[in-house]
Design a protein around this motif. Sequence first.
Motif, short mmCIF file in Angstrom:
data_model
loop_
_atom_site.label_atom_id
_atom_site.label_comp_id
_atom_site.label_asym_id
_atom_site.label_seq_id
_atom_site.Cartn_x
_atom_site.Cartn_y
_atom_site.Cartn_z
N PHE A 273 75.97 114.77 70.30
CA PHE A 273 76.92 115.22 69.30
C PHE A 273 78.13 114.27 69.34
CE2 PHE A 273 75.23 119.48 68.39
CZ PHE A 273 74.35 119.65 69.47
N ARG A 274 78.93 114.32 68.31
CA ARG A 274 80.18 113.57 68.33
C ARG A 274 81.25 114.34 67.60
NH1 ARG A 274 78.52 108.44 64.42
NH2 ARG A 274 78.48 109.59 62.43
N GLN A 275 82.48 114.05 67.98
CA GLN A 275 83.62 114.67 67.31
C GLN A 275 84.73 113.65 67.20
OE1 GLN A 275 85.01 118.39 69.00
NE2 GLN A 275 85.88 118.97 67.03
N ALA A 276 85.11 113.39 65.97
CA ALA A 276 86.22 112.48 65.68
C ALA A 276 87.49 113.29 65.55
CB ALA A 276 85.93 111.71 64.41
N PRO A 277 88.64 112.67 65.77
CA PRO A 277 89.91 113.40 65.66
C PRO A 277 90.05 114.06 64.30
CG PRO A 277 90.26 111.25 66.65
CD PRO A 277 88.84 111.27 66.19
N GLY A 278 90.39 115.33 64.32
CA GLY A 278 90.63 116.06 63.08
C GLY A 278 89.38 116.45 62.33
N LYS A 279 88.21 116.19 62.92
CA LYS A 279 86.96 116.52 62.24
C LYS A 279 86.14 117.50 63.07
CE LYS A 279 86.45 112.27 59.58
NZ LYS A 279 85.52 111.19 59.18
N GLU A 280 85.20 118.15 62.42
CA GLU A 280 84.32 119.08 63.13
C GLU A 280 83.28 118.30 63.93
OE1 GLU A 280 84.49 122.89 60.09
OE2 GLU A 280 82.59 121.91 60.51
N ARG A 281 82.77 118.95 64.94
CA ARG A 281 81.71 118.35 65.73
C ARG A 281 80.47 118.13 64.86
NH1 ARG A 281 80.04 121.97 70.49
NH2 ARG A 281 78.73 122.94 68.90
N THR B 140 83.42 106.02 65.24
CA THR B 140 84.40 106.28 66.28
C THR B 140 84.54 107.78 66.53
OG1 THR B 140 85.65 104.27 65.82
CG2 THR B 140 86.84 106.07 66.89
N ALA B 141 84.36 108.18 67.78
CA ALA B 141 84.39 109.60 68.13
C ALA B 141 84.19 109.73 69.64
CB ALA B 141 83.29 110.37 67.41
N VAL B 142 84.39 110.94 70.12
CA VAL B 142 83.94 111.28 71.47
C VAL B 142 82.51 111.78 71.34
CG1 VAL B 142 84.30 112.71 73.51
CG2 VAL B 142 86.27 111.87 72.21
N TYR C 121 65.70 123.80 71.67
CA TYR C 121 64.88 123.34 70.55
C TYR C 121 65.75 122.53 69.61
CZ TYR C 121 66.92 127.27 67.93
OH TYR C 121 67.79 128.14 67.33
N CYS C 122 65.09 121.63 68.89
CA CYS C 122 65.77 120.82 67.88
C CYS C 122 65.59 121.47 66.52
CB CYS C 122 65.18 119.41 67.82
SG CYS C 122 65.36 118.41 69.31
N SER C 123 66.67 121.53 65.78
CA SER C 123 66.58 121.88 64.37
C SER C 123 67.22 120.73 63.63
CB SER C 123 67.30 123.20 64.10
OG SER C 123 67.23 123.52 62.73
N GLY C 124 66.41 119.86 63.11
CA GLY C 124 66.94 118.60 62.61
C GLY C 124 67.58 117.84 63.76
N ALA C 125 68.74 117.27 63.51
CA ALA C 125 69.41 116.46 64.52
C ALA C 125 70.17 117.28 65.55
CB ALA C 125 70.37 115.49 63.85
N GLU C 126 70.15 118.60 65.40
CA GLU C 126 70.95 119.44 66.29
C GLU C 126 70.10 120.12 67.35
OE1 GLU C 126 73.78 121.73 64.26
OE2 GLU C 126 74.59 122.66 66.07
#
Length: 127
Positions: free
Chosen positions: A37-45, A91-93, A101-106
């Motif tokens: 997963f990734r999370q950029a500043p000010g954005k949702e994971r 750019t993100a953490v 289990y995977c559901s798509g990319a998650e």
Amino acid sequence: QARLVESGGGLVQPGGSLRLSCAASGFTLDNYAMGWFRQAPGKEREAVSCLSISDGSTYYARSVEGRFTISNNNAKDTVYLQMDGLKPEDTAVYYCASGHYCSGAESYAIPGYPSSWGQGTQVTVSS
């Protein structure tokens, strides 16, 4: 104690590459669905990619498909995210997680069953 530790982040120029690692300790990755997963500043994971360890199925978010590759090394209980053609919007953490289990990319965890998250590694794409 189950633990995930990410490494490999850093500063890279646009078009460059990085390989992130996610090392598991205290448990083996067998039968897990490992997610990045990734999370950029000010954005949702955002879910980036998922790997079903049991059958090797891989899934990617549209934003990274064709540029990122998820893989694993069972002997080392480590999952990797090879990132090529990096863009500033990458750019993100970046975090790895052990789900079921995977559901798509998650990667999803089943409530009540063991799952873990890493502490994250910063990826910065800038010239």
